[in-house]
Design an enzyme around this catalytic site. Structure first.
Site, PDB file in Angstrom:
ATOM      1  N   LYS A 184       0.889  -1.133   0.107  1.00  0.00           N
ATOM      2  CA  LYS A 184       0.168  -0.353   0.046  1.00  0.00           C
ATOM      3  C   LYS A 184       0.940   1.444   0.406  1.00  0.00           C
ATOM      4  O   LYS A 184       1.573   1.639   1.205  1.00  0.00           O
ATOM      5  CB  LYS A 184      -0.854   0.017   1.475  1.00  0.00           C
ATOM      6  CG  LYS A 184      -1.973   0.506   0.979  1.00  0.00           C
ATOM      7  CD  LYS A 184      -1.716   2.475   1.867  1.00  0.00           C
ATOM      8  CE  LYS A 184      -3.228   3.234   1.440  1.00  0.00           C
ATOM      9  NZ  LYS A 184      -2.123   4.477   2.316  1.00  0.00           N
ATOM     10  N   GLU A 392       8.650  16.806  15.795  1.00  0.00           N
ATOM     11  CA  GLU A 392       9.409  15.874  14.417  1.00  0.00           C
ATOM     12  C   GLU A 392       8.682  16.900  13.620  1.00  0.00           C
ATOM     13  O   GLU A 392       7.168  17.177  13.088  1.00  0.00           O
ATOM     14  CB  GLU A 392       8.630  14.569  13.847  1.00  0.00           C
ATOM     15  CG  GLU A 392       9.761  14.268  12.454  1.00  0.00           C
ATOM     16  CD  GLU A 392       9.533  12.439  12.670  1.00  0.00           C
ATOM     17  OE1 GLU A 392      10.405  12.709  11.442  1.00  0.00           O
ATOM     18  OE2 GLU A 392       8.236  12.330  12.033  1.00  0.00           O
TER      19      GLU A 392
END
Length: 487
Positions: A184, A392
């Site tokens: 995927k 992040e």
């Protein structure tokens, strides 16, 4: 770029998607690259079922046969190298050098590496053990064998920052070990992964061994995780999504390999070669436009050399050409999407509000027409409690936090939710290694951002679960079985 709408690859057949198509957008031009297929939940389950059916035969093929297919696939990827790189560049916004050298070339190299990996021994003898007579039986010498066996059906959910190397790093070792896969790809750049599937099909991979399903909706990935035919999920992406995947996997004890977020600490000691440190840290500004989990985004510098380091980093950023990734001389291309650009910019604004000083960057680059560009940005006067230091950002943004002594530097580096790859710069190698061994990270670069591609890769804490790369990837996509017998 591609006029024919892409179809899904299920059970060896190119299949029309049940839910239509969606546009893949070039981050540099905002033009449509092609139309990617939107799989239905039922089609994802169909892909997993095909992989389950193919597993019985593929897992028993001779290693030499699996190796030959992986090698042929690498040849075919190389045959179409320029076209593959052009598509990867259009989908991801990578510069020409990155698309060719770090995306397609690394992808093909990984298939070659695991063609050899398919031939690595999977069994090892355990020293015999002498057992005395007892409830478990008569006395005797018992031999044992430890063998690695394929896990089964592996769902590979890949990241958008490298649509060749990242899928190849999952698919190739999984196939080498005898697993079958459902891939995927990231919704932003899935077309390259279908090119990889084309090469594998032409190379002779049997029907059902490799399946590729894509979609812009979360349901496609969810189905690829919760299908009862899936035994393992290999995921590269954000920690938040990884946690949700892990929760689903936990319900049925699916195996997991998670390569998640990072906020790499670059510990720059007062005896460091600052030019070397700047060259390493500065790649955050340019390589994938900072969209890489291993980037040294969190610079922890000993106070005595802080001003000099900031001055050199500022100069480095000033030399970087931002713009069209297809143009010669461009160093910093766009980020993947408008939404991600806006997210990065919001972090820079948050840093300002938190008290950080924007040394360079912080504004959208000079008008380039269209495209999702972010200027290389350096934030100084940061403290470890700021969100820009702790979270992040995944863009060309570097934050600088000073420290006074070695102990404080180590404590700051370890005071993070993440622990993927950290870095140490010091002119004293023994000192650098002393610090490196105390860092709570899956990898540490000493005076380099380079990596040994046979060394285990993965993270501590919320940076992931498990290790791959080199032979460690073969271990990750296998289960250990012991066989014991009386002598």
């Amino acid at each position: 770029m591609t006029t024919t709408p892409q179809r899904l690859f299920i059970d060896g057949e190119w299949t029309e998607p049940a839910d239509g198509h969606y546009e893949v957008v070039d981050p540099a031009t905002e033009e449509t690259v092609g139309l990617a297929p939107e799989a239905s939940r039922a089609q994802v389950y169909e892909a997993a079922s095909a992989a389950r059916d193919a597993f019985a035969t593929w897992s028993r093929t001779r290693p030499e046969e699996r190796a030959a297919i992986l090698d042929r696939a690498a040849d075919l990827m190389q045959r179409d190298f320029l076209a593959n790189a052009e598509l990867a560049q259009a989908e991801s916004g990578a510069t020409t050098g990155t698309a060719r050298g770090m995306q397609v070339a690394v992808g093909a190299a990984r298939f070659r590496r695991y063609a050899k990996g398919a031939l690595e021994p999977v069994e090892e003898a355990i020293p015999p053990q002498i057992n005395e007579a007892g409830p478990m039986g008569r006395a005797g010498i018992f031999g044992a064998l430890a063998g690695r066996r394929p896990v089964g059906v592996v769902t590979c959910i890949t990241s958008y920052n490298n649509p060749w190397a990242n899928p190849a790093g999952k698919v190739a070792p999984a196939l080498a070990m005898g697993n079958t896969v459902v891939v995927k790809p990231a919704p932003q750049d899935p077309l390259s992964v279908y090119r990889m599937a084309e090469a594998l099909a032409e190379a002779g991979v049997p029907a059902g061994v490799v399946n590729v399903v894509s979609g812009s909706a979360p349901g496609v990935g969810e189905a690829a995780v919760d299908s009862p035919d899936v035994d393992m999920v290999s995921f590269t992406g954000s920690t938040a999504v990884g946690q949700r995947i892990a929760e689903v996997c936990g319900r049925s004890m699916k195996r997991q390999l998670m390569e998640l977020g990072g906020k790499g600490a670059a510990v720059v000691l007062d005896d460091a070669d600052l030019d070397s440190a700047v060259a390493g840290i500065g790649t955050t500004f340019s390589f994938y436009s900072g969209q890489i989990c291993t980037a040294p985004t969190r610079v922890l510098v000993q106070r005595a050399v802080q001003d000099a380091l900031i001055e050199k980093l500022t100069a480095y950023a000033g030399y970087l050409t931002v713009g069209d990734p297809t143009a010669k001389g461009t160093v910093v291309g766009p980020v993947i999407s408008a939404a991600h650009r806006d997210r990065i910019e919001s972090y820079v604004e948050l840093g300002r509000k938190e008290g950080a000083r924007v040394v360079t960057g912080g504004e959208r680059p000079a008008p380039t027409g269209r495209g999702f560009y972010v200027a290389p940005t350096l934030l100084a006067d940061c403290t470890n409690d700021m969100r820009v230091v702790r979270e992040e950002i995944f863009g060309p943004v570097v934050v600088v936090v000073p420290f006074d002594d070695e102990e404080e530097g180590i404590a700051l580096a370890n005071d993070s939710d993440y622990g993927l790859i950290d870095y140490v710069w010091s002119g004293d190698v023994a000192r650098a290694f002393r610090v490196a061994r105390r860092l709570r990270a899956g990898g540490v670069g000493v005076n380099t951002i380079g990596r040994n591609m046979e060394a285990p890769f993965g993270g501590f804490k919320r940076s992931g679960v498990g290790r791959d790369v080199g032979s460690y990837a073969l271990h990750a996509y296998s289960e250990l079985q012991s066989i014991v017998w009386p002598g």
